[in-house]
Design a protein around this motif. Sequence first.
Motif, PDB file in Angstrom:
ATOM      1  N   LEU A 240       7.289   2.994  -2.066  1.00 61.92           N
ATOM      2  CA  LEU A 240       5.968   2.482  -2.837  1.00 61.92           C
ATOM      3  C   LEU A 240       4.848   3.126  -2.009  1.00 61.92           C
ATOM      4  O   LEU A 240       4.952   2.820  -0.819  1.00 61.92           O
ATOM      5  N   ARG A 241       3.897   3.696  -2.570  1.00 63.68           N
ATOM      6  CA  ARG A 241       2.910   4.142  -1.823  1.00 63.68           C
ATOM      7  C   ARG A 241       2.205   3.193  -0.870  1.00 63.68           C
ATOM      8  O   ARG A 241       1.701   3.388   0.124  1.00 63.68           O
ATOM      9  N   GLU A 242       2.001   1.870  -1.460  1.00 63.92           N
ATOM     10  CA  GLU A 242       1.327   0.760  -0.572  1.00 63.92           C
ATOM     11  C   GLU A 242       2.269   0.270   0.311  1.00 63.92           C
ATOM     12  O   GLU A 242       1.600  -0.357   1.367  1.00 63.92           O
ATOM     13  N   SER A 243       3.566   0.670   0.568  1.00 66.33           N
ATOM     14  CA  SER A 243       4.196   0.477   1.893  1.00 66.33           C
ATOM     15  C   SER A 243       3.708   1.066   3.034  1.00 66.33           C
ATOM     16  O   SER A 243       3.738   0.422   4.156  1.00 66.33           O
ATOM     17  N   ARG A 244       3.332   2.367   3.039  1.00 67.68           N
ATOM     18  CA  ARG A 244       2.698   3.065   4.072  1.00 67.68           C
ATOM     19  C   ARG A 244       1.285   2.448   4.437  1.00 67.68           C
ATOM     20  O   ARG A 244       1.031   2.217   5.595  1.00 67.68           O
ATOM     21  N   GLU A 245       0.706   2.130   3.502  1.00 64.28           N
ATOM     22  CA  GLU A 245      -0.706   1.590   3.834  1.00 64.28           C
ATOM     23  C   GLU A 245      -0.446   0.202   4.328  1.00 64.28           C
ATOM     24  O   GLU A 245      -1.358  -0.225   5.233  1.00 64.28           O
ATOM     25  N   PHE A 246       0.312  -0.538   4.049  1.00 67.73           N
ATOM     26  CA  PHE A 246       0.434  -2.013   4.591  1.00 67.73           C
ATOM     27  C   PHE A 246       1.053  -1.841   5.928  1.00 67.73           C
ATOM     28  O   PHE A 246       0.711  -2.531   7.018  1.00 67.73           O
ATOM     29  N   THR A 247       1.995  -0.777   6.160  1.00 71.32           N
ATOM     30  CA  THR A 247       2.558  -0.656   7.550  1.00 71.32           C
ATOM     31  C   THR A 247       1.448  -0.351   8.421  1.00 71.32           C
ATOM     32  O   THR A 247       1.501  -0.647   9.756  1.00 71.32           O
ATOM     33  N   ALA A 248       0.555   0.475   7.945  1.00 74.83           N
ATOM     34  CA  ALA A 248      -0.731   0.989   9.077  1.00 74.83           C
ATOM     35  C   ALA A 248      -1.792   0.041   9.280  1.00 74.83           C
ATOM     36  O   ALA A 248      -2.183  -0.094  10.396  1.00 74.83           O
ATOM     37  N   THR A 249      -1.842  -1.060   8.175  1.00 70.35           N
ATOM     38  CA  THR A 249      -2.970  -1.935   8.524  1.00 70.35           C
ATOM     39  C   THR A 249      -2.487  -3.251   8.821  1.00 70.35           C
ATOM     40  O   THR A 249      -3.449  -4.061   9.346  1.00 70.35           O
ATOM     41  N   PHE A 250      -1.581  -3.818   8.322  1.00 74.25           N
ATOM     42  CA  PHE A 250      -0.926  -5.411   8.673  1.00 74.25           C
ATOM     43  C   PHE A 250      -0.926  -5.683  10.195  1.00 74.25           C
ATOM     44  O   PHE A 250      -0.251  -4.950  10.886  1.00 74.25           O
ATOM     45  N   GLU A 251      -1.512  -6.773  10.598  1.00 70.97           N
ATOM     46  CA  GLU A 251      -1.806  -7.361  11.795  1.00 70.97           C
ATOM     47  C   GLU A 251      -0.412  -8.152  11.994  1.00 70.97           C
ATOM     48  O   GLU A 251      -0.474  -9.286  11.306  1.00 70.97           O
ATOM     49  N   ILE A 252       0.693  -7.914  12.899  1.00 69.81           N
ATOM     50  CA  ILE A 252       1.518  -9.006  12.907  1.00 69.81           C
ATOM     51  C   ILE A 252       0.978  -9.950  14.131  1.00 69.81           C
ATOM     52  O   ILE A 252       0.270  -9.890  15.103  1.00 69.81           O
ATOM     53  N   ASN A 253       1.537 -11.270  13.853  1.00 69.28           N
ATOM     54  CA  ASN A 253       1.114 -12.387  14.768  1.00 69.28           C
ATOM     55  C   ASN A 253       1.425 -11.886  16.212  1.00 69.28           C
ATOM     56  O   ASN A 253       2.728 -11.447  16.374  1.00 69.28           O
ATOM     57  N   GLU A 254       0.658 -12.269  16.906  1.00 69.80           N
ATOM     58  CA  GLU A 254       0.968 -11.681  18.475  1.00 69.80           C
ATOM     59  C   GLU A 254       2.023 -12.389  18.923  1.00 69.80           C
ATOM     60  O   GLU A 254       3.050 -11.562  19.671  1.00 69.80           O
TER      61      GLU A 254
END
Length: 219
Positions: free
Chosen positions: A109-123
Motif C-alpha cells: 500500500l502506498r501509505e506503508s512508505r509514508e507511515f514508515t517515513a513519518t511514524f515515531e517509535i516510542n524511545e
Amino acid sequence: MLSFLLSLGLGFGSIDQTDLPAQYVEQIAREVIVEMRAEMKTEPTLVVTERPEPTPLAAMAYANGKCVVIVNTNKTAWAQWGRFLNERNRPQWPEIVAASVAHEMGHCLRESREFTATFEINEDEFLGIQSTGNLGPKPATVYKQELFADTVAILYAREHAGEQADEVIETMIKARERYSANEPTHNTAKMLHRLITQDTHRLENERMGVAATRLLSML
C-alpha cells in the motif's frame, strides 16, 4: 521487499501440504487480491513457486506501485504455517491464511512508505530494537513496516472474518509474542494489544492504508 507475518524461527508445530495444500492457499490468496485490489495503484500479481526464502508468503512492492504476492511452496518454508495453525484453530484456518495474505499486501500500500517515513517509535521501544544485535541496517524501519502490515491484517480480519475475527486477530498477536525473542524487529504485539482496544473499523469510504495510519497515529 520480502516480508512476512510468519518469519524465521524454530520450535513450532510443522505444517506440510497434506495439512494445507498449496492450491488451497492460492485460492484464498486470489480471493484476498480481488477484495483488496481497489486499494492498489496497479493490479496485484500472484505467483506460486518454490523459492529459497524460509517463508511461505511474501510480497514484493515496487516503486511504480506494482505488487507481487508470492506463495512459496518450499517445504521448509511451508512448515512455518505451524506457527499459528493447529488443530484447535483449524476452523479458522481460511480466515488466518487470508489475514496473512492481507498482511503481505499491506506492504504494497502506498501509505506503508509514508507511515514508515513519518511514524515515531516510542524511545524505549526503539532502544530495545536497536540493542538486539545483528538485525540489519534499519531495524526500526522493518519494525514500522511490520506494524503497519499487521494493522492492515487486523482491519482485513475485522471486515472479512465475521464471528471469527477476534480469534483470528488474537492468534496473530500471540504468534508475534511467541517468537519475539527470535525476531525483535517483528515483535509488534505490545502495540497491537493497544490497537485492538480501539474501534478497528474503517470510516466510510476510508482506504485501508489510510485507516491503518489513522489507528496507529492514535496510539
